[in-house]
Scaffold this active site. Sequence first.
Site, PDB file in Angstrom:
ATOM      1  N   GLY A 183      -9.896  -9.052  -5.840  1.00 39.53           N
ATOM      2  CA  GLY A 183      -9.006  -7.383  -6.687  1.00 39.53           C
ATOM      3  C   GLY A 183      -8.057  -7.461  -7.653  1.00 39.53           C
ATOM      4  O   GLY A 183      -7.287  -5.681  -8.365  1.00 39.53           O
ATOM      5  N   SER A 184      -8.475  -8.335  -9.359  1.00 38.94           N
ATOM      6  CA  SER A 184      -7.342  -8.008 -10.274  1.00 38.94           C
ATOM      7  C   SER A 184      -8.392  -6.553 -11.258  1.00 38.94           C
ATOM      8  O   SER A 184      -7.262  -5.944 -11.222  1.00 38.94           O
ATOM      9  CB  SER A 184      -7.217  -8.901 -11.227  1.00 38.94           C
ATOM     10  OG  SER A 184      -8.836  -9.561 -11.720  1.00 38.94           O
ATOM     11  N   ASN A 185      -9.387  -6.203 -10.981  1.00 40.66           N
ATOM     12  CA  ASN A 185      -9.625  -5.184 -11.984  1.00 40.66           C
ATOM     13  C   ASN A 185      -9.097  -3.690 -10.886  1.00 40.66           C
ATOM     14  O   ASN A 185      -8.873  -2.682 -11.604  1.00 40.66           O
ATOM     15  CB  ASN A 185     -11.209  -5.131 -11.640  1.00 40.66           C
ATOM     16  CG  ASN A 185     -11.727  -5.914 -13.042  1.00 40.66           C
ATOM     17  OD1 ASN A 185     -11.039  -5.044 -14.502  1.00 40.66           O
ATOM     18  ND2 ASN A 185     -12.750  -7.010 -12.887  1.00 40.66           N
ATOM     19  N   LEU A 227     -19.842  -8.315  -4.209  1.00 40.19           N
ATOM     20  CA  LEU A 227     -21.101  -8.636  -4.206  1.00 40.19           C
ATOM     21  C   LEU A 227     -22.571  -8.067  -3.662  1.00 40.19           C
ATOM     22  O   LEU A 227     -24.009  -8.692  -4.253  1.00 40.19           O
ATOM     23  CB  LEU A 227     -21.304 -10.196  -3.873  1.00 40.19           C
ATOM     24  CG  LEU A 227     -19.185 -10.828  -4.599  1.00 40.19           C
ATOM     25  CD1 LEU A 227     -19.205 -12.094  -4.668  1.00 40.19           C
ATOM     26  CD2 LEU A 227     -19.639 -10.612  -6.554  1.00 40.19           C
ATOM     27  N   ILE A 258     -26.164  -3.072  -3.283  1.00 46.39           N
ATOM     28  CA  ILE A 258     -25.361  -0.754  -2.946  1.00 46.39           C
ATOM     29  C   ILE A 258     -26.196  -0.603  -1.521  1.00 46.39           C
ATOM     30  O   ILE A 258     -28.034   0.143  -2.294  1.00 46.39           O
ATOM     31  CB  ILE A 258     -24.666   0.103  -3.348  1.00 46.39           C
ATOM     32  CG1 ILE A 258     -23.464  -0.538  -4.631  1.00 46.39           C
ATOM     33  CG2 ILE A 258     -25.257   1.427  -3.229  1.00 46.39           C
ATOM     34  CD1 ILE A 258     -22.613  -0.653  -3.177  1.00 46.39           C
ATOM     35  N   ASN A 309     -20.278  -0.150 -12.097  1.00 46.87           N
ATOM     36  CA  ASN A 309     -20.027  -0.961 -11.753  1.00 46.87           C
ATOM     37  C   ASN A 309     -19.563  -1.709 -13.028  1.00 46.87           C
ATOM     38  O   ASN A 309     -19.967  -1.007 -14.252  1.00 46.87           O
ATOM     39  CB  ASN A 309     -21.642  -1.434 -11.194  1.00 46.87           C
ATOM     40  CG  ASN A 309     -20.540  -3.432 -10.467  1.00 46.87           C
ATOM     41  OD1 ASN A 309     -20.345  -3.649 -10.617  1.00 46.87           O
ATOM     42  ND2 ASN A 309     -21.727  -4.219 -10.971  1.00 46.87           N
ATOM     43  N   HIS A 342     -19.798  -5.958 -15.276  1.00 44.77           N
ATOM     44  CA  HIS A 342     -20.604  -7.049 -14.977  1.00 44.77           C
ATOM     45  C   HIS A 342     -20.532  -7.561 -16.202  1.00 44.77           C
ATOM     46  O   HIS A 342     -20.155  -6.858 -17.305  1.00 44.77           O
ATOM     47  CB  HIS A 342     -22.374  -6.667 -15.110  1.00 44.77           C
ATOM     48  CG  HIS A 342     -23.436  -7.325 -15.374  1.00 44.77           C
ATOM     49  ND1 HIS A 342     -23.159  -8.742 -14.018  1.00 44.77           N
ATOM     50  CD2 HIS A 342     -23.987  -8.355 -15.660  1.00 44.77           C
ATOM     51  CE1 HIS A 342     -24.663  -9.832 -14.204  1.00 44.77           C
ATOM     52  NE2 HIS A 342     -24.311  -9.641 -15.011  1.00 44.77           N
ATOM     53  N   ASP A 371     -28.200  -4.394 -11.040  1.00 46.81           N
ATOM     54  CA  ASP A 371     -27.290  -4.559 -12.652  1.00 46.81           C
ATOM     55  C   ASP A 371     -28.363  -4.121 -13.372  1.00 46.81           C
ATOM     56  O   ASP A 371     -28.710  -3.928 -14.065  1.00 46.81           O
ATOM     57  CB  ASP A 371     -27.501  -5.956 -13.295  1.00 46.81           C
ATOM     58  CG  ASP A 371     -26.211  -6.884 -12.328  1.00 46.81           C
ATOM     59  OD1 ASP A 371     -24.667  -6.412 -12.054  1.00 46.81           O
ATOM     60  OD2 ASP A 371     -26.308  -7.996 -11.874  1.00 46.81           O
ATOM     61  N   GLU A 380     -12.795  -6.615 -19.602  1.00 42.02           N
ATOM     62  CA  GLU A 380     -12.289  -5.707 -18.438  1.00 42.02           C
ATOM     63  C   GLU A 380     -11.270  -4.829 -18.083  1.00 42.02           C
ATOM     64  O   GLU A 380     -11.410  -3.966 -17.742  1.00 42.02           O
ATOM     65  CB  GLU A 380     -12.602  -6.649 -16.894  1.00 42.02           C
ATOM     66  CG  GLU A 380     -14.555  -7.448 -17.085  1.00 42.02           C
ATOM     67  CD  GLU A 380     -14.448  -7.818 -16.032  1.00 42.02           C
ATOM     68  OE1 GLU A 380     -15.573  -8.642 -15.495  1.00 42.02           O
ATOM     69  OE2 GLU A 380     -13.455  -8.572 -15.566  1.00 42.02           O
TER      70      GLU A 380
END
Length: 185
Positions: free
Chosen positions: A12-14, A84, A87, A101, A103, A144, A173
Amino acid sequence: MKKIAIIASGNGSNAEEIINHFDGSSKAKVLTIASNKKDAYVLERAKNHEIPFFSFTRSEMEEGILEKSFLELGIDLIVLAGFLLKIPDGLIKKFPNRIINIHPALLPKFGGKGMYGMRVHEAVKEKGEKETGITIHYVNEKYDDGRVIFQESVTVLDTDTPEDIANKVHALEYKYFPKVIESLL
């Protein structure tokens, strides 16, 4: 005030960068965080920021728990931040062009099922790429494959390890993902 939901599977850093970016904003706020892993550290980050969160199973996701929850909350934008799983079509249909998203490569290179995290950076190194970067894109029915919103690149040196590449990509990011989200609201 626009409402953001984050879906994540891991650290969860982003997600935390996004939370911090919108903390105190009059434009938008992170309203909820959802994870398919009940022990994912992203849920601890949500708790630390007093953001409501929930976990779900793959079968619950397929049965529509995300659509139901996000519709009830009036979510404007769904952000995948290290999620991961594919959806479900139902969620994509309920939130057309409102799921994005990030990538860790310059799509269409190094994308698709199974291409995430260090796997991407190892492939970039193995192929001898001279640049890599990030792609922020809309989510569609394929991994993607959605329309690209934003890309930013970084140079890959011959001496870079996959870990060095990962660090460079993470920096991109953290710098750009929150800003691109804001531009979409």
